[in-house]
Design an enzyme around this catalytic site. Sequence first.
Site, PDB file in Angstrom:
ATOM      1  N   GLY A 114       0.828  -1.206   0.000  1.00 10.51           N
ATOM      2  CA  GLY A 114       0.000   0.000   0.000  1.00 10.51           C
ATOM      3  C   GLY A 114       0.861   1.254   0.000  1.00 10.51           C
ATOM      4  N   THR A 144       2.785  -0.077   9.830  1.00 11.71           N
ATOM      5  CA  THR A 144       3.757  -0.765   8.967  1.00 11.71           C
ATOM      6  C   THR A 144       4.954  -1.321   9.732  1.00 11.71           C
ATOM      7  OG1 THR A 144       4.613   1.423   8.432  1.00 11.71           O
ATOM      8  CG2 THR A 144       3.137   0.417   6.824  1.00 11.71           C
ATOM      9  N   GLY A 181      24.770  -6.897  20.719  1.00 11.44           N
ATOM     10  CA  GLY A 181      23.598  -6.328  21.379  1.00 11.44           C
ATOM     11  C   GLY A 181      23.039  -7.296  22.403  1.00 11.44           C
ATOM     12  N   ILE A 185      16.291  -9.449  22.055  1.00 11.19           N
ATOM     13  CA  ILE A 185      16.512 -10.403  20.957  1.00 11.19           C
ATOM     14  C   ILE A 185      17.825 -11.155  21.172  1.00 11.19           C
ATOM     15  CG2 ILE A 185      17.057 -10.601  18.489  1.00 11.19           C
ATOM     16  CD1 ILE A 185      14.922  -8.554  17.923  1.00 11.19           C
ATOM     17  N   HIS A 447      -1.869 -22.431  47.237  1.00 10.31           N
ATOM     18  CA  HIS A 447      -0.674 -23.166  47.633  1.00 10.31           C
ATOM     19  C   HIS A 447      -0.723 -24.573  47.056  1.00 10.31           C
ATOM     20  CE1 HIS A 447       2.674 -24.547  50.041  1.00 10.31           C
ATOM     21  NE2 HIS A 447       1.960 -25.623  50.351  1.00 10.31           N
TER      22      HIS A 447
END
Length: 468
Positions: A114, A144, A181, A185, A447
């Site tokens: 689109g 998007t 990183g 992730i 419990h």
Amino acid sequence: ASEAEEHDVVVIGGGPGGYVAAIKAAQEGLKTACVEKRGALGGTCLNVGCIPSKSLLNNSHIYHQILHDVKNLGDVKLNLTQMMKAKEQSVSGLTKGIEFLFKKNGVDYVKGTGTITGEHEIKVNPLEGGESKTLRAKNIIIATGSEATPFPGLEIDEKRIITSTGAIALTEVPKKMVVIGGGIIGLEMGSVWSRLGSEVTVVEYLGAIGGPGMDAEMAKTMQRILQKQGMKFKLNTKVMGGDVGSDNIKINVESAKDGKSEAIDADVVLVAIGRRPYTSGLGLENVGIEVDERGRIVIDQEYRTKIPHIRVIGDVTFGAMLAHKAEEEGIAAVEYIKKGYGHVNYGAIPSVMYTHPEAAWVGQTEQEVKATGKEYKIGSFPFSANSRAKTNLDTEGMVKFITDKETDRILGIHIIGPNAGEMIAEGVLAMEYGASSEDIGRTSHAHPTLSEAFKEAAMAAFSKPIHA
Ligand code: FAD
Ligand code: NAD
């Protein structure tokens, strides 16, 4: 192009934000279409994110547990092809489920890309090729999503230099994996491959793992636990670049503290340094809609761009990049369209990291509360003192409450532990209702359950726990 089709709402993007908005709009009696270009609904989350990663996390955990923790149950052999098949089945079942929900609710599913060509006009290039078609919309919702942020100088091929998309589809277990990183992730996918036998080294620029938003004490605890499982961490370390040879990759790093450099060997490198908003081909420039310096589409509190009937939700705009956050915004944006009001409580959006044990949190971290200058109390309780965790031989982690010292109102809840991702729901509800730690500490919890640790941490915040 053929004659334009008229809709009350056209949603661009069929991820958790977009598909939820489309279903909600149809339920509200609005004539709705959802344009999606990937050939399946569910977006990043269902196709290459939340769902496939959790399938691999679950199965690799079972494998690892049998291999290491309960050896007396017998031998276990990895069948990676089967593990990937199970993942694919979960994904296709769920994405088809959304297609069914579209049919059930009367949402037009338009397969294609689109592009906004006018304030009320979207041109769709069909997935299967052929002539483009034009949709006219009273309202447009942009959903998007996002894409992996690339690392300059390391070209992604999704085989040896991979993003999460490659990490859910490797065909063999790499001997050595470097993860750039140490956010969610990196730790989730690093866990999967570490459990399956890879030697995983996580290189993180900051001094703590967990990405933005994780409580510092929890991040430290998590690091210790993952180290025990075999993952290696290089914190305060900058990746300078890499040399990609035909059968080995060298990742060059430099200590952010003393500038010392070294090279780490890898067979596969996972780039997991964050995600960035995705607006390519969307045609924002055709209608003058702005993005900020990080590429996020600029909106007001009602999700409106400067063209008020074009709204934006999910990863492509501000806030946490989480599926449930996108979904809440999808509902709220439609409510603004239909009724003129909607609401998302951004102070009570949970985060969950699906390692083992899981980490989950809601509200403020201790470092954030400290920075406000407010006087606060901490109540914590370890799973090593919880009867169910002990019985299950799964006792790593704890529950931590942060409360306002004066009023006892809960400011944040942080959990590391088995099932933390389910347990945090109680904390989110408590925060939604403005609960105090005493409200939770005086609520009966069955419990023997892990949730008794949650109650006891609340008791520790306003009084004393019984079992610690
Ligand atoms: P997306 O899901 O990205 O969907 C956007 C869709 O729009 C895409 O399908 C795309 O094809 C389509 N699109 C884009 N441009 C166009 C266009 N011009 N025309 C037509 N279609 C278009 N979040 C969690 O909450 N829990 C998790 O456990 C979790 N795990 C994750 C694991 C991984 C490996 C990754 C990468 C992400 C994970 N996330 C998780 C984040 C989550 O996937 C995102 O926050 C969520 O998908 C955002 O939803 P969205 O609808 O905004 O966008
Ligand atoms: P992140 O923002 O969570 O973590 C990225 C990490 O990379 C940070 O710790 C950052 O300091 C570090 N970093 C950035 N540049 C670096 C560099 N040059 N060298 C070394 N380290 C560097 O991002 P992510 O882990 O890529 O995840 C992306 C998004 O997807 C996040 O918003 C996350 O919330 C979402 N996600 C959520 C889940 C979940 O909810 N369970 C799972 C996966 C992804």
